[in-house]
Scaffold this active site. Sequence first.
Site, mmCIF file in Angstrom:
data_model
loop_
_atom_site.group_PDB
_atom_site.id
_atom_site.type_symbol
_atom_site.label_atom_id
_atom_site.label_comp_id
_atom_site.label_asym_id
_atom_site.label_seq_id
_atom_site.Cartn_x
_atom_site.Cartn_y
_atom_site.Cartn_z
ATOM 1 N N SER A 74 69.749 45.190 79.851
ATOM 2 C CA SER A 74 68.855 44.744 80.927
ATOM 3 C C SER A 74 69.532 43.989 82.047
ATOM 4 O O SER A 74 68.913 43.712 83.074
ATOM 5 C CB SER A 74 67.725 43.887 80.345
ATOM 6 O OG SER A 74 66.883 44.669 79.521
ATOM 7 N N SER A 88 65.654 45.487 82.372
ATOM 8 C CA SER A 88 64.453 44.816 82.825
ATOM 9 C C SER A 88 64.696 43.739 83.881
ATOM 10 O O SER A 88 63.748 43.191 84.445
ATOM 11 C CB SER A 88 63.746 44.184 81.622
ATOM 12 O OG SER A 88 64.567 43.178 81.016
ATOM 13 N N LYS A 124 65.518 34.990 86.487
ATOM 14 C CA LYS A 124 64.585 35.954 85.906
ATOM 15 C C LYS A 124 63.360 35.236 85.355
ATOM 16 O O LYS A 124 63.462 34.126 84.817
ATOM 17 C CB LYS A 124 65.293 36.742 84.798
ATOM 18 C CG LYS A 124 64.492 37.927 84.257
ATOM 19 C CD LYS A 124 65.320 38.703 83.238
ATOM 20 C CE LYS A 124 64.563 39.890 82.666
ATOM 21 N NZ LYS A 124 65.367 40.659 81.687
#
EC number: 6.3.5.7
Length: 434
Positions: A139, A115, A40
């Site tokens: 997330s 996210s 990420k």
Amino acid sequence: MVKEYFFEKTDRTNAFITRLDLAMYEETGGPLEGKGIAVKDNISTAGIPTTCGSRILAGYVPPFDAHVVTCLREAGAAIVGKTNMDEFGMGTTTENSAYGPTTNPHDTSRVPGGSSGGSAAAVGDGMVDMALGSDTGGSIRCPAAFCGIVGLKPTFGRVSRYGLIAYSNSLEQIGPLGQTVTDVNTLMSAIAGPDSRDSTAYDRPYTHTPSSEIAGMKIAVPEEFFGEGVDPTVAESVRNAIGKLEDAGAETMACSIPSMAYALAAYYVTCTSEASSNLSRFDGVRFGPSVETKRSWHDEYRDHRGTFFGKEVQRRILLGTFALSAGYYGKYYAKAQVARENVRKDFLRIFKDADIIAGPTMPQIAFKLGEKSDPLSMYLADILTVPANLAGVPAISVPCGTVDKMPVGLQLIGRHFEDERVVDAAFAYETEVI
């Protein structure tokens, strides 16, 4: 010996912000040797741009690796790129990215969740073997549920956060995503453990082999997880999945979490307050595009952040700054911490009699792109995931069927530092249905 990893997969979902067509890895004999791992974009990677999905960090290249990235390299993994995300982790759809939205690999007209949507889409579309995400209020689990993969939020402190660009320090945790529970278990074993650079990291290494033997395991099913706002077809799919756990030998019991009535409000007051402090460093002087002007610092600071931060980030900074301002701290932030403690106490009460709490990961299937244009409706979608972050307990999402051809996630929550038991419950379900 250093070897080459050729990453030639087509990115049809816009899962990556930065991808390395040629990655390198070392033959270490580790559990991840030769595996392509996506990271990420809020996790620092030496020599690879790390932008948090934001224009304000465009071009930033960290001079160091996050602790988890060092662990991946030592385990023989090939870091193949940085995945798209809601800017600074603020969102549930991965639409709040300066690099455009990521789409769901099962239906590109829908969101992948957020996210960590880029990480989940990359795994769900078969582009990578596994991926790392971060979970502040769901997330990891939300995109795992939406993309039909497995995602684990570890116990707070089980994995070092050194090198994770902070959004909400007291809530967020780095964790693994994979196609199967075994994949997640393997990645977790590589990244968990102590780190002297993170004072919140515990000396609790993870060396576990998943077991499907759950006879006698007590599973609590909260009534609030199936209440108003949860799609009946999603609820039915999850109840069927819980029935499979009963078939595997688990015992179920009803329970209630009264504090969930205040959990979402407590979460958003807490995370926006911490964000307003953490993001103050992005001012064009310490971080962010440089500023050269003869105007006053205050004018330039305002315009700079207004230009380079996205609308959702600006909204949360404003909310957090207000909640911490003189005269309002006691009305909002202090009360949010009381509500947060009540959530923790409710979990401790339930875990006196139960080993696992089970329910849906998300109240509905993946939204259509642009469907959640109202911020409040997007915030409400987090209602089932934020309690685990407030309490700091481990939680996993495992696929448990489909509704309208879109995946549904079963969420399993455990006691502090009993990540292994959570993984076993997920593995037992996975074994039961395969």
